[in-house]
Motif scaffolding. Structure first.
Motif, PDB file in Angstrom:
ATOM      1  N   ASN A  30       3.172  -8.197  -2.718  1.00  0.00           N
ATOM      2  CA  ASN A  30       2.943  -9.644  -2.591  1.00  0.00           C
ATOM      3  C   ASN A  30       1.590  -9.936  -1.944  1.00  0.00           C
ATOM      4  O   ASN A  30       0.900 -10.872  -2.348  1.00  0.00           O
ATOM      5  N   ALA A  31       1.218  -9.139  -0.948  1.00  0.00           N
ATOM      6  CA  ALA A  31      -0.081  -9.323  -0.288  1.00  0.00           C
ATOM      7  C   ALA A  31      -1.225  -9.021  -1.262  1.00  0.00           C
ATOM      8  O   ALA A  31      -2.230  -9.739  -1.295  1.00  0.00           O
ATOM      9  N   VAL A  32      -1.066  -7.976  -2.073  1.00  0.00           N
ATOM     10  CA  VAL A  32      -2.070  -7.656  -3.100  1.00  0.00           C
ATOM     11  C   VAL A  32      -2.159  -8.808  -4.099  1.00  0.00           C
ATOM     12  O   VAL A  32      -3.251  -9.206  -4.514  1.00  0.00           O
ATOM     13  N   GLN A  33      -1.014  -9.379  -4.453  1.00  0.00           N
ATOM     14  CA  GLN A  33      -1.002 -10.484  -5.416  1.00  0.00           C
ATOM     15  C   GLN A  33      -1.763 -11.692  -4.883  1.00  0.00           C
ATOM     16  O   GLN A  33      -2.442 -12.393  -5.636  1.00  0.00           O
ATOM     17  N   GLN A  34      -1.710 -11.940  -3.577  1.00  0.00           N
ATOM     18  CA  GLN A  34      -2.476 -13.037  -2.981  1.00  0.00           C
ATOM     19  C   GLN A  34      -3.972 -12.807  -3.152  1.00  0.00           C
ATOM     20  O   GLN A  34      -4.729 -13.747  -3.406  1.00  0.00           O
ATOM     21  N   VAL A  35      -4.394 -11.559  -3.029  1.00  0.00           N
ATOM     22  CA  VAL A  35      -5.800 -11.216  -3.259  1.00  0.00           C
ATOM     23  C   VAL A  35      -6.159 -11.474  -4.723  1.00  0.00           C
ATOM     24  O   VAL A  35      -7.177 -12.096  -5.027  1.00  0.00           O
ATOM     25  N   LEU A  36      -5.305 -11.037  -5.630  1.00  0.00           N
ATOM     26  CA  LEU A  36      -5.571 -11.224  -7.062  1.00  0.00           C
ATOM     27  C   LEU A  36      -5.510 -12.694  -7.456  1.00  0.00           C
ATOM     28  O   LEU A  36      -6.243 -13.122  -8.355  1.00  0.00           O
ATOM     29  N   PHE A  88      -5.121  -9.873   2.375  1.00  0.00           N
ATOM     30  CA  PHE A  88      -4.087  -8.843   2.301  1.00  0.00           C
ATOM     31  C   PHE A  88      -3.339  -8.754   3.636  1.00  0.00           C
ATOM     32  O   PHE A  88      -2.111  -8.875   3.678  1.00  0.00           O
ATOM     33  N   TYR A  89      -4.073  -8.566   4.710  1.00  0.00           N
ATOM     34  CA  TYR A  89      -3.486  -8.388   6.042  1.00  0.00           C
ATOM     35  C   TYR A  89      -2.617  -9.584   6.446  1.00  0.00           C
ATOM     36  O   TYR A  89      -1.497  -9.410   6.919  1.00  0.00           O
ATOM     37  N   SER A  90      -3.122 -10.784   6.247  1.00  0.00           N
ATOM     38  CA  SER A  90      -2.401 -11.980   6.704  1.00  0.00           C
ATOM     39  C   SER A  90      -1.118 -12.222   5.915  1.00  0.00           C
ATOM     40  O   SER A  90      -0.234 -12.937   6.382  1.00  0.00           O
ATOM     41  N   ASN A  91      -0.987 -11.616   4.753  1.00  0.00           N
ATOM     42  CA  ASN A  91       0.219 -11.774   3.953  1.00  0.00           C
ATOM     43  C   ASN A  91       1.188 -10.602   4.079  1.00  0.00           C
ATOM     44  O   ASN A  91       2.218 -10.583   3.410  1.00  0.00           O
ATOM     45  N   LEU A  92       0.889  -9.643   4.944  1.00  0.00           N
ATOM     46  CA  LEU A  92       1.783  -8.499   5.139  1.00  0.00           C
ATOM     47  C   LEU A  92       3.003  -8.829   5.995  1.00  0.00           C
ATOM     48  O   LEU A  92       3.988  -8.098   5.961  1.00  0.00           O
ATOM     49  N   GLU A  94       5.496  -8.556   8.695  1.00  0.00           N
ATOM     50  CA  GLU A  94       5.827  -7.481   9.644  1.00  0.00           C
ATOM     51  C   GLU A  94       5.148  -6.155   9.296  1.00  0.00           C
ATOM     52  O   GLU A  94       5.084  -5.254  10.127  1.00  0.00           O
ATOM     53  N   GLY A  95       4.622  -6.020   8.099  1.00  0.00           N
ATOM     54  CA  GLY A  95       3.944  -4.788   7.696  1.00  0.00           C
ATOM     55  C   GLY A  95       2.575  -4.601   8.322  1.00  0.00           C
ATOM     56  O   GLY A  95       1.956  -3.547   8.159  1.00  0.00           O
ATOM     57  N   LYS A  96       2.088  -5.592   9.055  1.00  0.00           N
ATOM     58  CA  LYS A  96       0.759  -5.498   9.682  1.00  0.00           C
ATOM     59  C   LYS A  96       0.657  -4.312  10.623  1.00  0.00           C
ATOM     60  O   LYS A  96      -0.396  -3.717  10.769  1.00  0.00           O
ATOM     61  N   ARG A  97       1.749  -3.982  11.260  1.00  0.00           N
ATOM     62  CA  ARG A  97       1.735  -2.906  12.249  1.00  0.00           C
ATOM     63  C   ARG A  97       1.620  -1.524  11.609  1.00  0.00           C
ATOM     64  O   ARG A  97       1.365  -0.535  12.275  1.00  0.00           O
ATOM     65  N   ASP A  98       1.812  -1.447  10.289  1.00  0.00           N
ATOM     66  CA  ASP A  98       1.849  -0.157   9.603  1.00  0.00           C
ATOM     67  C   ASP A  98       0.471   0.468   9.378  1.00  0.00           C
ATOM     68  O   ASP A  98       0.384   1.657   9.074  1.00  0.00           O
ATOM     69  N   TYR A  99      -0.595  -0.319   9.490  1.00  0.00           N
ATOM     70  CA  TYR A  99      -1.925   0.188   9.149  1.00  0.00           C
ATOM     71  C   TYR A  99      -2.928  -0.081  10.258  1.00  0.00           C
ATOM     72  O   TYR A  99      -3.009  -1.171  10.787  1.00  0.00           O
ATOM     73  N   GLN A 100      -3.739   0.943  10.546  1.00  0.00           N
ATOM     74  CA  GLN A 100      -4.831   0.775  11.508  1.00  0.00           C
ATOM     75  C   GLN A 100      -6.085   0.265  10.811  1.00  0.00           C
ATOM     76  O   GLN A 100      -6.965  -0.302  11.447  1.00  0.00           O
ATOM     77  N   GLU A 101      -6.169   0.477   9.496  1.00  0.00           N
ATOM     78  CA  GLU A 101      -7.353   0.048   8.748  1.00  0.00           C
ATOM     79  C   GLU A 101      -6.962  -0.497   7.380  1.00  0.00           C
ATOM     80  O   GLU A 101      -5.998  -0.043   6.772  1.00  0.00           O
ATOM     81  N   ILE A 102      -7.755  -1.454   6.927  1.00  0.00           N
ATOM     82  CA  ILE A 102      -7.675  -1.936   5.552  1.00  0.00           C
ATOM     83  C   ILE A 102      -9.031  -1.609   4.930  1.00  0.00           C
ATOM     84  O   ILE A 102     -10.070  -2.036   5.425  1.00  0.00           O
ATOM     85  N   LYS A 103      -9.000  -0.828   3.867  1.00  0.00           N
ATOM     86  CA  LYS A 103     -10.224  -0.452   3.168  1.00  0.00           C
ATOM     87  C   LYS A 103     -10.343  -1.314   1.911  1.00  0.00           C
ATOM     88  O   LYS A 103      -9.353  -1.562   1.226  1.00  0.00           O
ATOM     89  N   VAL A 104     -11.562  -1.723   1.622  1.00  0.00           N
ATOM     90  CA  VAL A 104     -11.820  -2.531   0.428  1.00  0.00           C
ATOM     91  C   VAL A 104     -12.972  -1.876  -0.335  1.00  0.00           C
ATOM     92  O   VAL A 104     -14.034  -1.624   0.228  1.00  0.00           O
ATOM     93  N   LYS A 105     -12.717  -1.618  -1.593  1.00  0.00           N
ATOM     94  CA  LYS A 105     -13.758  -1.085  -2.473  1.00  0.00           C
ATOM     95  C   LYS A 105     -13.930  -2.103  -3.595  1.00  0.00           C
ATOM     96  O   LYS A 105     -12.966  -2.487  -4.252  1.00  0.00           O
TER      97      LYS A 105
END
Length: 191
Positions: A30-36, A88-92, A94-105
């Protein structure tokens, strides 16, 4: 025996890193879909763990390509990458705590590609500022320049008339402001 434990640990870590496309959650999708929804195009998503100076960091990576907006706005890829990471991060949730980094290419149609990394700390800071930014946006759209001026730090010596003049000029040039949308962020040092 100790050597066998180290080898087993390395094999396990290698498997975790090489199988980074598995187990994408519904919240992540769902967070990826918000980006798309914002950028269109295509997005290859992956997640994994990287080891850096003896510390493991979990990450989620978004590889965006075939985006008309990014191809047109190719001079502002850093700002757009920040927006992608934040969307992506703002739509996660409770999943926000799962990642220390968000990479974007970002891969452009002309073959140019750029990579950016945003820490959870940076993204959390932007999220903490969101209520303040929303208040600024509200005062701009309501044209309440007195309230807007009061939101600025007192060290910023700006008068309400200057703010009003700026937005009057912008409105004459571009039309009435109907919506303001965040387009990314950047951290800068202040004096």
């Amino acid at each position: 025996m100790e050597k066998m434990k180290k080898i087993a640990l390395i094999i396990i870590l290698f498997n975790l890193i090489s199988c980074n496309n598995t187990n994408i959650t519904v919240k992540e999708e769902n967070a990826v879909q918000q980006v798309l929804n914002f950028y269109s195009g295509e997005c290859i998503r992956s997640k994994g763990i990287k080891s850096e100076n003896g510390n493991n960091k979990s990450y989620f990576e978004l590889e965006i390509s075939k985006s008309k907006l990014l191809n047109i706005e190719n001079k502002n890829l850093k700002t757009h990458s920040a927006n992608i990471a934040y969307l992506f991060y703002s739509n996660l949730e409770e999943g926000k705590r799962d990642y220390q980094e968000i990479k974007v290419k970002i891969i452009l149609d002309n073959g140019v590609n750029q990579e950016f990394v945003y820490s959870k700390v940076e993204l959390s800071e932007v999220e903490k500022l969101q209520p303040y930014l929303n208040q600024i946006i509200e005062e701009i759209t309501k044209k309440d320049y007195d309230k807007l001026q009061m939101l600025f730090d007192k060290t910023i010596n700006i008068e309400t008339k200057s703010i009003e003049s700026l937005f009057t000029t912008l409105e004459k040039q571009y039309g009435k402001i109907s919506k303001i949308q965040q387009q990314g962020f950047a951290f800068r040092e202040s004096n």
